[in-house]
Design an enzyme around this catalytic site. Structure first.
Site, PDB file in Angstrom:
ATOM      1  N   SER A 106      48.999  30.245 -19.748  1.00  0.00           N
ATOM      2  CA  SER A 106      48.041  30.871 -18.828  1.00  0.00           C
ATOM      3  C   SER A 106      46.849  31.336 -19.661  1.00  0.00           C
ATOM      4  O   SER A 106      46.889  32.410 -20.258  1.00  0.00           O
ATOM      5  CB  SER A 106      48.677  32.048 -18.084  1.00  0.00           C
ATOM      6  N   LYS A 181      45.562  29.003 -11.547  1.00  0.00           N
ATOM      7  CA  LYS A 181      46.762  29.783 -11.908  1.00  0.00           C
ATOM      8  C   LYS A 181      46.466  31.274 -11.875  1.00  0.00           C
ATOM      9  O   LYS A 181      47.257  32.066 -11.337  1.00  0.00           O
ATOM     10  CB  LYS A 181      47.246  29.369 -13.300  1.00  0.00           C
ATOM     11  N   LYS A 250      47.433  40.319 -17.822  1.00  0.00           N
ATOM     12  CA  LYS A 250      46.485  39.397 -18.450  1.00  0.00           C
ATOM     13  C   LYS A 250      45.919  38.406 -17.440  1.00  0.00           C
ATOM     14  O   LYS A 250      44.712  38.149 -17.405  1.00  0.00           O
ATOM     15  CB  LYS A 250      47.166  38.644 -19.583  1.00  0.00           C
TER      16      LYS A 250
END
Length: 299
Positions: A106, A181, A250
Protein backbone atom coordinates in the site's frame (compact mmCIF):
# COMPACT_ATOMS: atom_id res chain seq x y z
CA UNK A 1 2.23 -8.98 -26.24
CA UNK A 2 4.70 -10.61 -23.78
CA UNK A 3 3.97 -14.16 -22.68
CA UNK A 4 1.77 -14.41 -19.59
CA UNK A 5 3.56 -15.04 -16.31
CA UNK A 6 2.41 -18.60 -15.72
CA UNK A 7 4.08 -21.43 -13.75
CA UNK A 8 6.88 -22.37 -13.60
CA UNK A 9 8.07 -18.76 -14.03
CA UNK A 10 10.59 -17.64 -11.43
CA UNK A 11 9.30 -14.91 -9.11
CA UNK A 12 11.31 -12.82 -6.66
CA UNK A 13 9.07 -12.15 -3.65
CA UNK A 14 10.25 -9.40 -1.29
CA UNK A 15 8.45 -9.06 2.05
CA UNK A 16 7.22 -11.99 4.15
CA UNK A 17 5.05 -10.20 6.69
CA UNK A 18 1.51 -11.06 7.73
CA UNK A 19 0.19 -10.61 4.19
CA UNK A 20 3.29 -11.44 2.20
CA UNK A 21 3.78 -14.86 3.75
CA UNK A 22 0.40 -16.36 2.76
CA UNK A 23 0.53 -14.66 -0.65
CA UNK A 24 3.96 -16.15 -1.33
CA UNK A 25 2.67 -19.53 -0.16
CA UNK A 26 -0.08 -19.36 -2.78
CA UNK A 27 2.55 -18.88 -5.48
CA UNK A 28 4.52 -21.91 -4.32
CA UNK A 29 1.32 -23.96 -4.32
CA UNK A 30 0.53 -22.78 -7.86
CA UNK A 31 3.88 -24.05 -9.11
CA UNK A 32 5.88 -20.85 -9.47
CA UNK A 33 9.58 -20.90 -8.73
CA UNK A 34 9.97 -18.61 -5.73
CA UNK A 35 13.06 -16.74 -4.58
CA UNK A 36 12.27 -14.88 -1.34
CA UNK A 37 13.89 -12.06 0.56
CA UNK A 38 12.95 -10.38 3.82
CA UNK A 39 14.94 -8.17 6.18
CA UNK A 40 14.08 -10.74 8.87
CA UNK A 41 16.22 -13.86 8.56
CA UNK A 42 13.74 -15.62 10.84
CA UNK A 43 10.85 -14.85 8.48
CA UNK A 44 12.79 -16.35 5.57
CA UNK A 45 13.85 -19.41 7.55
CA UNK A 46 10.29 -20.04 8.71
CA UNK A 47 8.92 -19.66 5.20
CA UNK A 48 11.45 -21.93 3.52
CA UNK A 49 11.02 -24.43 6.34
CA UNK A 50 7.31 -24.59 5.56
CA UNK A 51 7.83 -24.38 1.78
CA UNK A 52 11.08 -26.16 0.86
CA UNK A 53 10.59 -25.46 -2.85
CA UNK A 54 11.24 -21.76 -2.18
CA UNK A 55 14.77 -20.37 -2.08
CA UNK A 56 15.87 -17.88 0.59
CA UNK A 57 18.29 -15.22 -0.69
CA UNK A 58 20.75 -12.78 0.85
CA UNK A 59 19.37 -9.56 -0.67
CA UNK A 60 16.69 -8.10 -2.91
CA UNK A 61 19.24 -8.13 -5.75
CA UNK A 62 19.98 -11.82 -5.17
CA UNK A 63 16.27 -12.64 -5.18
CA UNK A 64 15.76 -10.70 -8.41
CA UNK A 65 18.74 -12.15 -10.26
CA UNK A 66 17.34 -14.28 -13.06
CA UNK A 67 13.72 -13.72 -12.00
CA UNK A 68 10.92 -13.31 -14.52
CA UNK A 69 9.16 -10.77 -12.26
CA UNK A 70 9.56 -9.14 -8.85
CA UNK A 71 6.77 -8.75 -6.28
CA UNK A 72 7.11 -6.43 -3.31
CA UNK A 73 4.82 -6.69 -0.27
CA UNK A 74 6.27 -4.13 2.12
CA UNK A 75 4.97 -1.58 4.66
CA UNK A 76 5.13 1.56 2.49
CA UNK A 77 6.40 3.11 -0.72
CA UNK A 78 9.65 4.42 0.75
CA UNK A 79 10.64 0.92 1.81
CA UNK A 80 9.58 -0.41 -1.59
CA UNK A 81 11.73 2.16 -3.37
CA UNK A 82 14.75 1.29 -1.23
CA UNK A 83 14.30 -2.44 -1.87
CA UNK A 84 13.71 -2.04 -5.59
CA UNK A 85 15.86 0.87 -6.68
CA UNK A 86 17.76 3.01 -4.21
CA UNK A 87 19.11 0.74 -1.51
CA UNK A 88 22.26 -1.33 -1.43
CA UNK A 89 21.79 -4.61 -3.32
CA UNK A 90 18.47 -3.33 -4.76
CA UNK A 91 16.33 -5.62 -6.89
CA UNK A 92 16.72 -3.52 -10.04
CA UNK A 93 20.46 -4.24 -9.99
CA UNK A 94 19.73 -7.91 -10.63
CA UNK A 95 17.00 -7.61 -13.26
CA UNK A 96 17.19 -8.07 -17.00
CA UNK A 97 15.79 -5.22 -19.14
CA UNK A 98 12.04 -5.49 -19.67
CA UNK A 99 11.33 -7.31 -16.40
CA UNK A 100 8.18 -6.28 -14.49
CA UNK A 101 8.27 -5.04 -10.91
CA UNK A 102 4.89 -5.53 -9.20
CA UNK A 103 4.38 -3.44 -6.07
CA UNK A 104 1.57 -5.09 -4.09
CA UNK A 105 2.21 -2.93 -1.02
CA UNK A 106 0.00 0.00 0.00
CA UNK A 107 2.08 2.88 -1.32
CA UNK A 108 1.43 6.55 -2.07
CA UNK A 109 0.24 6.84 -5.70
CA UNK A 110 2.38 9.87 -6.51
CA UNK A 111 5.47 8.04 -5.29
CA UNK A 112 4.46 5.04 -7.37
CA UNK A 113 4.31 7.18 -10.50
CA UNK A 114 7.82 8.42 -9.80
CA UNK A 115 9.05 4.88 -9.15
CA UNK A 116 7.50 3.75 -12.43
CA UNK A 117 9.25 6.53 -14.34
CA UNK A 118 12.59 5.80 -12.69
CA UNK A 119 12.29 2.08 -13.42
CA UNK A 120 11.36 2.86 -17.03
CA UNK A 121 14.60 4.87 -17.32
CA UNK A 122 16.37 1.58 -16.55
CA UNK A 123 14.26 -0.31 -19.12
CA UNK A 124 12.17 -1.97 -16.41
CA UNK A 125 8.39 -2.08 -16.25
CA UNK A 126 6.16 -1.46 -13.23
CA UNK A 127 2.66 -2.44 -12.13
CA UNK A 128 1.12 -1.35 -8.83
CA UNK A 129 -1.20 -4.08 -7.58
CA UNK A 130 -2.31 -3.54 -3.97
CA UNK A 131 -4.75 -5.98 -2.41
CA UNK A 132 -7.85 -5.96 -0.24
CA UNK A 133 -9.20 -8.75 1.92
CA UNK A 134 -6.80 -9.16 4.82
CA UNK A 135 -4.91 -12.20 6.04
CA UNK A 136 -7.89 -14.55 5.85
CA UNK A 137 -8.38 -13.92 2.15
CA UNK A 138 -4.63 -13.96 1.50
CA UNK A 139 -4.59 -17.49 2.93
CA UNK A 140 -7.48 -18.76 0.82
CA UNK A 141 -6.42 -16.87 -2.31
CA UNK A 142 -9.56 -14.74 -2.63
CA UNK A 143 -8.00 -11.26 -2.44
CA UNK A 144 -9.29 -8.41 -4.57
CA UNK A 145 -6.38 -6.93 -6.53
CA UNK A 146 -6.30 -3.43 -8.03
CA UNK A 147 -3.71 -3.24 -10.81
CA UNK A 148 -2.41 -0.01 -12.30
CA UNK A 149 -0.10 0.15 -15.31
CA UNK A 150 -0.01 -0.39 -19.05
CA UNK A 151 -2.78 -2.75 -20.16
CA UNK A 152 -0.32 -5.20 -21.72
CA UNK A 153 1.73 -5.30 -18.51
CA UNK A 154 -1.34 -5.98 -16.36
CA UNK A 155 -2.46 -8.75 -18.71
CA UNK A 156 0.96 -10.36 -18.59
CA UNK A 157 0.73 -10.34 -14.77
CA UNK A 158 -2.88 -11.53 -14.57
CA UNK A 159 -2.19 -15.30 -14.16
CA UNK A 160 0.36 -14.52 -11.47
CA UNK A 161 -2.01 -12.19 -9.64
CA UNK A 162 -4.88 -14.69 -9.90
CA UNK A 163 -2.74 -17.24 -8.07
CA UNK A 164 -3.12 -14.92 -5.06
CA UNK A 165 -6.53 -13.36 -5.62
CA UNK A 166 -10.01 -13.99 -6.89
CA UNK A 167 -10.49 -10.70 -8.77
CA UNK A 168 -8.03 -8.53 -10.69
CA UNK A 169 -9.21 -5.08 -11.73
CA UNK A 170 -7.20 -3.00 -14.20
CA UNK A 171 -7.65 0.43 -12.64
CA UNK A 172 -5.79 2.58 -15.17
CA UNK A 173 -2.29 4.03 -15.42
CA UNK A 174 0.56 3.41 -13.00
CA UNK A 175 -0.34 4.66 -9.50
CA UNK A 176 -4.08 4.16 -9.97
CA UNK A 177 -4.09 0.87 -8.08
CA UNK A 178 -2.55 2.51 -5.04
CA UNK A 179 -4.95 5.45 -5.26
CA UNK A 180 -7.95 3.13 -5.35
CA UNK A 181 -6.59 0.99 -2.50
CA UNK A 182 -6.22 4.05 -0.27
CA UNK A 183 -9.74 5.21 -1.08
CA UNK A 184 -11.14 1.72 -0.50
CA UNK A 185 -9.49 1.63 2.93
CA UNK A 186 -11.00 5.04 3.67
CA UNK A 187 -14.44 3.50 3.16
CA UNK A 188 -13.47 0.47 5.24
CA UNK A 189 -12.09 2.59 8.09
CA UNK A 190 -15.12 4.86 8.09
CA UNK A 191 -17.61 1.98 8.23
CA UNK A 192 -15.64 0.30 11.03
CA UNK A 193 -15.47 3.47 13.09
CA UNK A 194 -19.15 4.27 12.64
CA UNK A 195 -20.13 0.69 13.52
CA UNK A 196 -18.03 0.86 16.70
CA UNK A 197 -19.63 4.14 17.72
CA UNK A 198 -23.10 2.67 17.08
CA UNK A 199 -22.26 -0.38 19.23
CA UNK A 200 -20.91 1.81 22.03
CA UNK A 201 -24.00 4.04 22.07
CA UNK A 202 -26.39 1.11 21.78
CA UNK A 203 -24.74 -0.89 24.54
CA UNK A 204 -24.76 2.16 26.84
CA UNK A 205 -28.50 2.41 26.22
CA UNK A 206 -28.96 -1.26 27.09
CA UNK A 207 -29.04 -2.93 23.69
CA UNK A 208 -27.43 -6.33 23.18
CA UNK A 209 -24.48 -5.75 20.80
CA UNK A 210 -24.90 -9.20 19.22
CA UNK A 211 -28.52 -8.39 18.42
CA UNK A 212 -27.42 -5.03 17.06
CA UNK A 213 -24.97 -6.77 14.70
CA UNK A 214 -27.72 -9.13 13.50
CA UNK A 215 -30.00 -6.19 12.79
CA UNK A 216 -27.28 -4.25 10.99
CA UNK A 217 -26.58 -7.27 8.81
CA UNK A 218 -30.26 -7.60 7.87
CA UNK A 219 -30.71 -3.88 7.31
CA UNK A 220 -29.37 -0.87 5.45
CA UNK A 221 -26.48 -0.46 7.91
CA UNK A 222 -24.83 -3.65 6.65
CA UNK A 223 -21.15 -3.40 5.65
CA UNK A 224 -18.03 -5.52 5.58
CA UNK A 225 -17.36 -4.29 9.10
CA UNK A 226 -20.74 -5.44 10.44
CA UNK A 227 -20.49 -8.75 8.60
CA UNK A 228 -16.87 -9.69 9.14
CA UNK A 229 -15.56 -7.74 12.13
CA UNK A 230 -18.39 -7.15 14.62
CA UNK A 231 -18.95 -10.58 16.19
CA UNK A 232 -15.50 -12.17 15.77
CA UNK A 233 -13.33 -9.23 16.81
CA UNK A 234 -15.13 -6.14 18.12
CA UNK A 235 -17.96 -7.40 20.33
CA UNK A 236 -15.75 -9.93 22.22
CA UNK A 237 -13.06 -7.22 22.40
CA UNK A 238 -10.24 -9.53 21.30
CA UNK A 239 -9.25 -7.17 18.46
CA UNK A 240 -7.40 -9.80 16.41
CA UNK A 241 -8.55 -9.22 12.83
CA UNK A 242 -4.95 -9.17 11.57
CA UNK A 243 -4.48 -5.68 10.11
CA UNK A 244 -2.37 -3.16 11.98
CA UNK A 245 -3.61 0.22 13.19
CA UNK A 246 -0.48 1.82 11.75
CA UNK A 247 -1.19 0.50 8.27
CA UNK A 248 -4.79 1.70 8.33
CA UNK A 249 -3.71 5.12 9.55
CA UNK A 250 -1.08 5.27 6.80
CA UNK A 251 -3.61 4.40 4.11
CA UNK A 252 -6.00 7.06 5.35
CA UNK A 253 -3.26 9.67 5.34
CA UNK A 254 -2.34 8.58 1.82
CA UNK A 255 -5.94 9.12 0.68
CA UNK A 256 -6.18 12.47 2.46
CA UNK A 257 -2.89 13.64 0.97
CA UNK A 258 -4.07 12.59 -2.48
CA UNK A 259 -7.19 14.74 -2.10
CA UNK A 260 -5.01 17.68 -1.08
CA UNK A 261 -2.59 17.18 -3.94
CA UNK A 262 -5.31 17.23 -6.58
CA UNK A 263 -7.24 20.07 -4.94
CA UNK A 264 -10.37 18.15 -3.92
CA UNK A 265 -12.13 19.07 -0.67
CA UNK A 266 -12.91 15.92 1.33
CA UNK A 267 -13.82 16.92 4.88
CA UNK A 268 -14.87 13.48 6.11
CA UNK A 269 -11.74 11.91 4.67
CA UNK A 270 -9.54 14.45 6.46
CA UNK A 271 -11.45 13.88 9.72
CA UNK A 272 -11.02 10.11 9.43
CA UNK A 273 -7.30 10.48 8.81
CA UNK A 274 -7.01 12.64 11.93
CA UNK A 275 -9.00 10.37 14.27
CA UNK A 276 -7.17 7.23 13.13
CA UNK A 277 -3.84 9.00 13.61
CA UNK A 278 -4.95 9.90 17.14
CA UNK A 279 -5.94 6.29 17.80
CA UNK A 280 -2.59 5.03 16.53
CA UNK A 281 -0.73 7.50 18.74
CA UNK A 282 -2.61 6.20 21.78
CA UNK A 283 -2.73 2.46 21.04
CA UNK A 284 0.48 2.04 19.04
CA UNK A 285 1.02 1.26 15.39
CA UNK A 286 1.02 -2.51 16.00
CA UNK A 287 -2.43 -2.58 17.62
CA UNK A 288 -5.09 -4.29 15.53
CA UNK A 289 -7.24 -1.86 13.56
CA UNK A 290 -10.40 -3.20 15.21
CA UNK A 291 -9.04 -1.77 18.48
CA UNK A 292 -10.43 1.55 17.23
CA UNK A 293 -13.46 0.34 19.24
CA UNK A 294 -11.45 0.45 22.47
CA UNK A 295 -10.05 3.87 21.59
CA UNK A 296 -13.54 5.25 20.99
CA UNK A 297 -14.98 3.64 24.13
CA UNK A 298 -12.25 4.99 26.40
CA UNK A 299 -11.83 8.55 25.21
Amino acid sequence: MPAPLTPPATIAFIGLGMMGKPMAARLVAAGYGLRVYDASQQAMSDFVGAHPAALATASAKAAASGADAVITMLPDGKIVRAAVLDGAEAAADGLAPGTIVIDMSSSAPTGTRTLGSDLAARSLRCVDAPVSGGVRRAIDGSLAIMAGGAAADVEQCRPLLLAMGKSVFHTGAIGSGHALKALNNYLSATSLLSMCEALIVGEAFGLDPAVMADVFNASSGMSNSTQVKAKPFVIPRNYTAGFAMGLMSKDLRTAADLADQIGVRADTLQAMADVWAEAMAKLGKDADHTAIHRFLAER
